[in-house]
Design a protein around this motif. Structure first.
Motif, PDB file in Angstrom:
ATOM      1  N   ASP A  55       0.686  -1.301   0.120  1.00 59.19           N
ATOM      2  CA  ASP A  55      -0.120  -0.089   0.101  1.00 59.19           C
ATOM      3  C   ASP A  55       0.875   1.302  -0.054  1.00 59.19           C
ATOM      4  N   PHE A  56       0.332   2.467  -0.556  1.00 60.66           N
ATOM      5  CA  PHE A  56       0.935   3.895  -0.483  1.00 60.66           C
ATOM      6  C   PHE A  56       2.143   3.656  -1.110  1.00 60.66           C
ATOM      7  N   ASP A  57       2.034   2.885  -2.215  1.00 63.27           N
ATOM      8  CA  ASP A  57       3.386   2.902  -3.390  1.00 63.27           C
ATOM      9  C   ASP A  57       4.797   2.555  -2.558  1.00 63.27           C
ATOM     10  N   ILE A  58       4.612   1.695  -1.784  1.00 64.16           N
ATOM     11  CA  ILE A  58       5.797   1.202  -1.104  1.00 64.16           C
ATOM     12  C   ILE A  58       6.369  -0.125  -1.721  1.00 64.16           C
ATOM     13  N   SER A  59       7.647  -0.076  -1.976  1.00 64.12           N
ATOM     14  CA  SER A  59       8.427  -1.206  -2.707  1.00 64.12           C
ATOM     15  C   SER A  59       8.883  -2.285  -1.473  1.00 64.12           C
ATOM     16  N   VAL A  60       8.785  -3.382  -1.813  1.00 63.51           N
ATOM     17  CA  VAL A  60       9.334  -4.274  -0.827  1.00 63.51           C
ATOM     18  C   VAL A  60      10.046  -5.651  -1.233  1.00 63.51           C
ATOM     19  N   PHE A  61      11.074  -5.854  -0.820  1.00 66.41           N
ATOM     20  CA  PHE A  61      11.998  -6.853  -1.355  1.00 66.41           C
ATOM     21  C   PHE A  61      12.206  -7.635  -0.138  1.00 66.41           C
ATOM     22  N   GLY A  62      12.447  -8.981  -0.091  1.00 64.66           N
ATOM     23  CA  GLY A  62      12.496  -9.809   0.950  1.00 64.66           C
ATOM     24  C   GLY A  62      13.276 -10.943   0.773  1.00 64.66           C
ATOM     25  N   MET A  63      14.034 -11.490   1.795  1.00 64.82           N
ATOM     26  CA  MET A  63      14.586 -13.116   1.441  1.00 64.82           C
ATOM     27  C   MET A  63      14.512 -13.771   2.889  1.00 64.82           C
TER      28      MET A  63
END
Length: 292
Positions: A55-63
């Motif tokens: 939401d709210f134009d948040i970019s997410v990267f996870g490992m």
């Protein structure tokens, strides 16, 4: 088959927002994914990466890194560490987020049970320039959670039921500015428990490819709460309710000990309010598994 997988990846990359899971890690445990728990090989090591939009134009990267150990023919224990990076314009947070310890027990050849604990690596109150970030940008919910699950297999079908119960409020101190239309006030945020159900089907295309489509309803059993400036508890309207996801797992076996897994999903129903910041548009989760 390669064309089919490519089309599915494109479909997932255009998925709309979904909650995804009650908490990253729980829904992807072996017991909740396949309806199985203990492997025939003693050690399993997994490494996964994912990328998406929140939401709210948040970019997410996870490992994540996961290790499973077969203690006996009936008992398996697994540990998992998650890392997350979240970015919105010039604001960013990166950290180890949570650790999981989950034990799986085979009751009989078709029934498995799980019990576990989620351990936060931050308190849910990471700050930027001295100001608390909203939950959408927090690496962790900041809660210790108890986890319970049971799964049942019937031929190629499997059913999984899970429950995740937070044990504490977090230490978040974010208060939404009155002029902002983004985020939720989450000062001393208390998240309600989740009840999860999965109905899936395991299908082997050939000796290399396996597919597992499933429906994943998650019911948030009460409204989340925060404390206002007068230290009064306030319910967040609309945070209680149902999220329904459709997902697809595709597993490619390189050989008897190595495999690659693609995990795709899209929402069918979402809750009106998701102040915990777990909303995701999943592009692709890619996992490598090594058994030894």
């Amino acid at each position: 088959m390669k064309k089919v997988v490519f089309v599915l990846i494109l479909w997932a990359s255009n998925a709309v927002f979904s909650q995804g899971c009650s908490d990253a890690g729980f829904c992807t445990s072996e017991n909740m994914k396949y309806g199985t728990a203990v492997d025939s090989i003693k050690h399993t090591l997994k490494f996964g990466v994912n990328h998406g939009s929140a939401d709210f134009d948040i970019s997410v990267f996870g490992m994540y890194l996961e290790y499973q150990y077969k203690i006996t023919e009936k008992l398996n224990i697994g540990t998992r560490i998650n890392y997350i990076n979240q970015t919105k314009e010039t604001v960013s947070s990166s950290s180890l987020s949570d650790g999981f310890i989950i034990a799986d027990y085979i009751v009989n050849p078709t029934v498995s049970a799980s019990v576990g604990l989620k351990i936060p690596f931050t308190d849910g109150n990471v700050k930027e320039n001295g100001m608390a970030l909203p939950m959408d940008l927090q690496p962790s919910l900041g809660t210790y959670d108890l986890i319970f699950g049971v799964s049942k297999k019937y031929k190629n079908l499997f059913f999984a039921l899970g429950y995740q119960h937070p044990l504490n409020k977090n230490n978040n101190t974010f208060i939404k500015p009155s002029s902002s239309n983004e985020f939720f006030t989450t000062n001393q945020f208390e998240r309600a428990p989740d009840l999860l159900f999965r109905l899936g089907y395991n299908y082997s295309i050939n000796s290399k490819w396996k597919l597992s489509p499933s429906l994943l309803p998650i019911y948030h059993i009460a409204n989340d709460t925060f404390e206002d400036v007068n230290n009064q508890e306030v319910q967040i309207s609309g945070s209680k309710g149902l999220t329904l996801n459709a997902s697809l797992l595709a597993v490619y076996s390189l050989n008897d000990k190595n495999a690659i897994e693609f995990n795709l999903g899209t929402p069918l129903i979402v809750r009106d309010a998701r102040p915990d910041g777990l909303t995701r548009s999943i592009v692709l989760n890619l996992e490598y598994k090594f058994r030894f």
